[in-house]
Design an enzyme around this catalytic site. Structure first.
Site, PDB file in Angstrom:
ATOM      1  N   ARG A   1       0.833  -1.203   0.000  1.00  8.75           N
ATOM      2  CA  ARG A   1       0.000   0.000   0.000  1.00  8.75           C
ATOM      3  C   ARG A   1       0.862   1.245   0.000  1.00  8.75           C
ATOM      4  NH1 ARG A   1      -5.096   0.619   1.792  1.00  8.75           N
ATOM      5  NH2 ARG A   1      -4.664   2.592   0.780  1.00  8.75           N
TER       6      ARG A   1
ATOM      7  N   ARG B   1       2.758   4.212 -16.554  1.00  3.58           N
ATOM      8  CA  ARG B   1       3.120   3.725 -17.887  1.00  3.58           C
ATOM      9  C   ARG B   1       4.372   4.435 -18.389  1.00  3.58           C
ATOM     10  NH1 ARG B   1      -2.285   4.515 -18.848  1.00  3.58           N
ATOM     11  NH2 ARG B   1      -3.478   2.656 -18.399  1.00  3.58           N
TER      12      ARG B   1
ATOM     13  N   CYS C   1      -7.493   2.409 -12.447  1.00  5.46           N
ATOM     14  CA  CYS C   1      -7.759   3.597 -11.649  1.00  5.46           C
ATOM     15  C   CYS C   1      -9.220   3.598 -11.213  1.00  5.46           C
ATOM     16  CB  CYS C   1      -7.484   4.866 -12.447  1.00  5.46           C
ATOM     17  SG  CYS C   1      -5.758   5.068 -12.927  1.00  5.46           S
TER      18      CYS C   1
ATOM     19  N   GLU D   1     -11.963   7.194  -4.990  1.00  9.15           N
ATOM     20  CA  GLU D   1     -12.236   6.938  -3.574  1.00  9.15           C
ATOM     21  C   GLU D   1     -13.635   7.396  -3.214  1.00  9.15           C
ATOM     22  OE1 GLU D   1     -10.559   5.666  -0.812  1.00  9.15           O
ATOM     23  OE2 GLU D   1      -8.932   5.006  -2.124  1.00  9.15           O
TER      24      GLU D   1
ATOM     25  N   ARG E   1      -3.861   7.098  -3.928  1.00 13.47           N
ATOM     26  CA  ARG E   1      -3.519   5.879  -3.205  1.00 13.47           C
ATOM     27  C   ARG E   1      -3.210   4.789  -4.216  1.00 13.47           C
ATOM     28  NH1 ARG E   1      -7.735   8.271  -0.278  1.00 13.47           N
ATOM     29  NH2 ARG E   1      -7.492   8.279   1.983  1.00 13.47           N
TER      30      ARG E   1
ATOM     31  N   TYR F   1       3.924   6.008   2.601  1.00 11.20           N
ATOM     32  CA  TYR F   1       2.992   7.141   2.701  1.00 11.20           C
ATOM     33  C   TYR F   1       3.828   8.410   2.700  1.00 11.20           C
ATOM     34  CZ  TYR F   1      -0.629   3.772   3.475  1.00 11.20           C
ATOM     35  OH  TYR F   1      -1.503   2.746   3.293  1.00 11.20           O
TER      36      TYR F   1
ATOM     37  N   ARG G   1      -1.768   7.005   7.635  1.00 11.77           N
ATOM     38  CA  ARG G   1      -1.263   5.796   8.297  1.00 11.77           C
ATOM     39  C   ARG G   1       0.063   6.090   8.989  1.00 11.77           C
ATOM     40  NH1 ARG G   1      -3.318   0.630   7.141  1.00 11.77           N
ATOM     41  NH2 ARG G   1      -2.077   0.198   8.992  1.00 11.77           N
TER      42      ARG G   1
END
Length: 120
Positions: free
Chosen positions: A7, A63, A74, A77, A89, A107, A115
């Protein structure tokens, strides 16, 4: 080799295509570096953006980095009231010999607030 999910997230300052690409490349490069990965190790990447990012797809930046043969997706959220704005994210699936507790989730910038337990 085992398949692991990694992540990461990064904030952008403004919704402009080149800036989005720059920050996306920063995030992807950090994840690759911190986890000793090459594009051959990557199975797929799912990118999400907060609803305030519409200038382009983050996958376009990946890419440009040589991820052309990697499946990329894609999505948007959920628009949760009060959520951190201007966030990209990702969840990267990769083959690696690393144990789950040695995977480095990345992050960056304002996304550290998402986080703090995982941010470096």
């Amino acid at each position: 080799m085992t398949t692991r999910a990694i992540r990461g997230a990064i904030t952008i300052d403004r919704d402009e295509r080149e800036h989005l690409h720059e920050r996306t490349r920063e995030l992807v490069a950090a994840i690759m570096r911190e986890n000793d990965l090459t594009t051959d190790d990557v199975i797929s990447v799912i990118f999400t953006c907060t609803p305030d990012i519409v200038s382009d797809f983050p996958a376009a930046a990946a890419r440009e980095m040589g991820f052309g043969a990697v499946p990329l997706m894609c999505a948007q959220e959920m628009p949760v009231p009060g959520a951190l704005p201007l966030v990209v994210r990702l969840m990267m699936h990769a083959e690696t010999d690393r144990a789950r507790d040695r995977i480095v989730h990345v992050y960056l910038r304002g996304a550290v607030a998402l986080r703090r337990d995982l941010a470096q």
